[in-house]
Design a protein around this motif. Structure first.
Motif, PDB file in Angstrom:
ATOM      1  N   GLN A   1      -3.860 -54.734  -3.914  1.00 59.80           N
ATOM      2  CA  GLN A   1      -5.090 -53.952  -3.809  1.00 59.80           C
ATOM      3  C   GLN A   1      -5.255 -53.324  -2.426  1.00 59.80           C
ATOM      4  OE1 GLN A   1      -8.631 -55.766  -5.525  1.00 59.80           O
ATOM      5  NE2 GLN A   1      -7.393 -57.376  -6.470  1.00 59.80           N
ATOM      6  N   PHE A   2      -4.334 -53.630  -1.531  1.00 58.44           N
ATOM      7  CA  PHE A   2      -4.381 -53.131  -0.155  1.00 58.44           C
ATOM      8  C   PHE A   2      -3.218 -52.164   0.036  1.00 58.44           C
ATOM      9  CE2 PHE A   2      -3.655 -53.415   4.459  1.00 58.44           C
ATOM     10  CZ  PHE A   2      -4.954 -53.304   4.935  1.00 58.44           C
ATOM     11  N   ALA A   3      -3.520 -50.976   0.525  1.00 54.48           N
ATOM     12  CA  ALA A   3      -2.489 -49.946   0.681  1.00 54.48           C
ATOM     13  C   ALA A   3      -1.644 -50.251   1.919  1.00 54.48           C
ATOM     14  CB  ALA A   3      -3.131 -48.574   0.791  1.00 54.48           C
ATOM     15  N   VAL A   4      -0.667 -51.153   1.761  1.00 57.90           N
ATOM     16  CA  VAL A   4       0.152 -51.604   2.891  1.00 57.90           C
ATOM     17  C   VAL A   4       1.028 -50.456   3.391  1.00 57.90           C
ATOM     18  CG1 VAL A   4       1.904 -53.254   3.635  1.00 57.90           C
ATOM     19  CG2 VAL A   4       0.185 -53.937   1.934  1.00 57.90           C
ATOM     20  N   ALA A   5       1.017 -50.236   4.709  1.00 54.32           N
ATOM     21  CA  ALA A   5       1.877 -49.209   5.307  1.00 54.32           C
ATOM     22  C   ALA A   5       3.340 -49.554   5.072  1.00 54.32           C
ATOM     23  CB  ALA A   5       1.575 -49.085   6.797  1.00 54.32           C
TER      24      ALA A   5
ATOM     25  N   SER B   1     -10.266 -51.559   5.169  1.00 51.02           N
ATOM     26  CA  SER B   1     -10.052 -52.983   4.955  1.00 51.02           C
ATOM     27  C   SER B   1     -10.663 -53.376   3.611  1.00 51.02           C
ATOM     28  CB  SER B   1     -10.674 -53.803   6.084  1.00 51.02           C
ATOM     29  OG  SER B   1     -12.071 -53.579   6.141  1.00 51.02           O
ATOM     30  N   LEU B   2     -10.343 -54.580   3.160  1.00 50.09           N
ATOM     31  CA  LEU B   2     -10.902 -55.114   1.924  1.00 50.09           C
ATOM     32  C   LEU B   2     -11.693 -56.376   2.253  1.00 50.09           C
ATOM     33  CD1 LEU B   2      -7.893 -54.851  -0.576  1.00 50.09           C
ATOM     34  CD2 LEU B   2      -9.861 -53.318  -0.399  1.00 50.09           C
ATOM     35  N   ASN B   3     -12.803 -56.559   1.564  1.00 48.77           N
ATOM     36  CA  ASN B   3     -13.627 -57.745   1.766  1.00 48.77           C
ATOM     37  C   ASN B   3     -13.952 -58.350   0.413  1.00 48.77           C
ATOM     38  OD1 ASN B   3     -15.749 -59.604   2.359  1.00 48.77           O
ATOM     39  ND2 ASN B   3     -16.174 -58.485   4.235  1.00 48.77           N
ATOM     40  N   PHE B   4     -13.507 -59.593   0.194  1.00 50.80           N
ATOM     41  CA  PHE B   4     -13.773 -60.295  -1.055  1.00 50.80           C
ATOM     42  C   PHE B   4     -14.813 -61.374  -0.797  1.00 50.80           C
ATOM     43  CE2 PHE B   4      -9.462 -58.676  -1.344  1.00 50.80           C
ATOM     44  CZ  PHE B   4      -9.397 -58.147  -2.627  1.00 50.80           C
ATOM     45  N   ASN B   5     -15.903 -61.359  -1.559  1.00 43.26           N
ATOM     46  CA  ASN B   5     -16.869 -62.441  -1.438  1.00 43.26           C
ATOM     47  C   ASN B   5     -16.432 -63.609  -2.317  1.00 43.26           C
ATOM     48  OD1 ASN B   5     -17.762 -61.939  -4.125  1.00 43.26           O
ATOM     49  ND2 ASN B   5     -19.290 -60.470  -3.397  1.00 43.26           N
ATOM     50  N   TRP B   6     -17.196 -64.698  -2.239  1.00 38.39           N
ATOM     51  CA  TRP B   6     -16.779 -65.916  -2.936  1.00 38.39           C
ATOM     52  C   TRP B   6     -16.747 -65.727  -4.454  1.00 38.39           C
ATOM     53  CZ3 TRP B   6     -13.931 -69.745  -1.976  1.00 38.39           C
ATOM     54  CH2 TRP B   6     -13.978 -70.922  -2.737  1.00 38.39           C
ATOM     55  N   GLN B   7     -17.704 -65.002  -4.982  1.00 40.52           N
ATOM     56  CA  GLN B   7     -17.729 -64.773  -6.417  1.00 40.52           C
ATOM     57  C   GLN B   7     -16.506 -63.987  -6.871  1.00 40.52           C
ATOM     58  OE1 GLN B   7     -21.319 -62.892  -7.819  1.00 40.52           O
ATOM     59  NE2 GLN B   7     -20.658 -62.866  -9.953  1.00 40.52           N
ATOM     60  N   GLN B   8     -16.120 -62.986  -6.096  1.00 39.43           N
ATOM     61  CA  GLN B   8     -14.930 -62.197  -6.434  1.00 39.43           C
ATOM     62  C   GLN B   8     -13.669 -63.050  -6.361  1.00 39.43           C
ATOM     63  OE1 GLN B   8     -15.704 -59.203  -3.436  1.00 39.43           O
ATOM     64  NE2 GLN B   8     -16.153 -57.659  -4.999  1.00 39.43           N
ATOM     65  N   LEU B   9     -13.591 -63.924  -5.363  1.00 42.82           N
ATOM     66  CA  LEU B   9     -12.427 -64.799  -5.235  1.00 42.82           C
ATOM     67  C   LEU B   9     -12.342 -65.756  -6.421  1.00 42.82           C
ATOM     68  CD1 LEU B   9     -12.614 -65.614  -1.416  1.00 42.82           C
ATOM     69  CD2 LEU B   9     -10.882 -64.218  -2.554  1.00 42.82           C
ATOM     70  N   GLN B  10     -13.487 -66.273  -6.855  1.00 42.84           N
ATOM     71  CA  GLN B  10     -13.484 -67.166  -8.007  1.00 42.84           C
ATOM     72  C   GLN B  10     -13.002 -66.447  -9.262  1.00 42.84           C
ATOM     73  OE1 GLN B  10     -17.640 -68.519  -7.643  1.00 42.84           O
ATOM     74  NE2 GLN B  10     -16.851 -70.599  -7.455  1.00 42.84           N
ATOM     75  N   THR B  11     -13.391 -65.187  -9.400  1.00 42.83           N
ATOM     76  CA  THR B  11     -12.966 -64.405 -10.566  1.00 42.83           C
ATOM     77  C   THR B  11     -11.461 -64.163 -10.549  1.00 42.83           C
ATOM     78  OG1 THR B  11     -15.119 -63.298 -10.675  1.00 42.83           O
ATOM     79  CG2 THR B  11     -13.275 -62.224 -11.790  1.00 42.83           C
TER      80      THR B  11
END
Length: 335
Positions: free
Chosen positions: A113-117, A69-79
């Motif tokens: 960025q997510f390896a979708v099946a 899975s992928l996890n984006f924190n708030w700082q990454q989302l702002q970027t």
């Protein structure tokens, strides 16, 4: 909460005056007042710091070729939130004809960025309060459907769908209104589920999958469901296992005076889980449902699957009126 913290200095002074043997001097009261104000400021500062560091996370999970899975924190989302989308907002009722400038990140950018099946056809968005909406993967890759963090250069307030708001380019692509109406605009998105996840249920210290649940006695209910979104109206069949049978199978005794806490994917379940007593579990069939309908289809993410909580219509009203949980992920016994 912070408004309550502002009352700390006054409360401390009153308690001490009423409870001390010797009445404190004005000088001592002033010392206590300053100490209380300083402590109040420290608590507020710590809470502010924590809120800024973990203001919001976005998790992307589901059917992937990597199993991660992928996890984006708030700082990454702002970027990442550098794209602009100018469109109307059907949920802003007082300004329904106004064109707003949303800033955010297109969902397609995140999915890249997510390896979708390869077999996945839809994507489900889950909100903080467990609201969900499902979109076509093809549409997400075709149109600039966005997770917005700002509206007219201002952070999006919680009352207006923030901090992460799923918006559609209605003005640029009016044909999307026919396929996705205002109900698909999702407030405070916290999770993106690509396809449907496999069953992965945490029961105390045990990890339980679909094969384990299928080993247990299967119960079928036929009734109107209490799920809020994406289920047919009228009576339908639900198939699954009794909650109490899961704990018996795992040799996890239910506490006589306690019960079970049920949590779903939505973050608000961390603060407001569904709680059922051991007596509740013995009174009627309370199920973890894994299949539905005449053909016993697996429950997809667009219906809150792969695991949901259901109550038999034979349960007492007090029990059956409990929340029907979708995306069930955790069962914990509690004394």
């Amino acid at each position: 909460m912070w408004k309550n913290l502002a009352l700390i200095p006054l409360t401390i002074a009153i308690v001490c005056v009423g409870g001390c043997t010797n009445q404190p001097t004005d000088k001592q009261l002033e010392v206590w007042r300053k100490e209380a104000i300083a402590r109040n400021a420290e608590i507020v500062a710590n809470n502010t710091k924590k809120a800024q560091q973990s203001q919001w996370n976005l998790v992307i999970q589901g059917e992937t070729t990597t199993g991660e899975s992928l996890n984006f924190n708030w700082q990454q989302l702002q970027t990442l939130a550098t794209n602009h989308l100018k469109t109307t907002d059907p949920l802003d009722i007082l300004h329904s004809n106004e064109i707003f400038d949303f800033r955010g990140v297109p969902v397609a950018v995140l999915l890249q960025q997510f390896a979708v099946a390869s077999h996945v056809t839809d994507v489900t968005f889950v909100s903080f309060d467990s609201y969900q909406t499902t979109l076509s993967l093809k549409d997400l890759l075709t149109y600039p459907i966005m997770l917005a963090i700002a509206k007219n250069n201002q952070p999006i307030a919680r009352t207006q769908g923030g901090p992460l708001y799923l918006v559609f380019p209605y003005t640029q692509y009016p044909q999307l209104k026919q396929k996705y109406d205002s109900a698909n605009w999702a407030f405070y998105v916290s999770h993106i589920v690509v396809g449907t996840e496999p069953v992965k249920l945490q029961v105390n210290q045990h990890q339980v999958n679909l094969a384990t649940l299928d080993q247990l006695s299967q119960i079928t209910l036929e009734q109107t469901v209490g799920y809020r979104i994406s289920w047919p109206s009228g009576k339908i069949k639900l198939s699954g296992v009794r909650l109490r049978d899961i704990f018996t199978h795992l040799n996890e005794p239910l506490p006589q005076q306690g019960g079970v806490i049920i949590r779903g994917k939505a973050p608000f379940y961390d603060d407001a889980p569904v709680r059922l007593t051991t007596k509740d579990l013995s009174k009627c069939d309370i199920l973890l449902v894994t299949r539905w309908g005449e053909s016993r289809e697996l429950i997809p993410a667009k219906m809150g699957g792969p695991v949901t909580l259901a109550f038999s219509s034979q349960c007492p009203a007090k029990i059956s009126q409990s929340r029907w949980v979708t995306f069930v992920e955790e069962l914990t016994t509690t004394p």
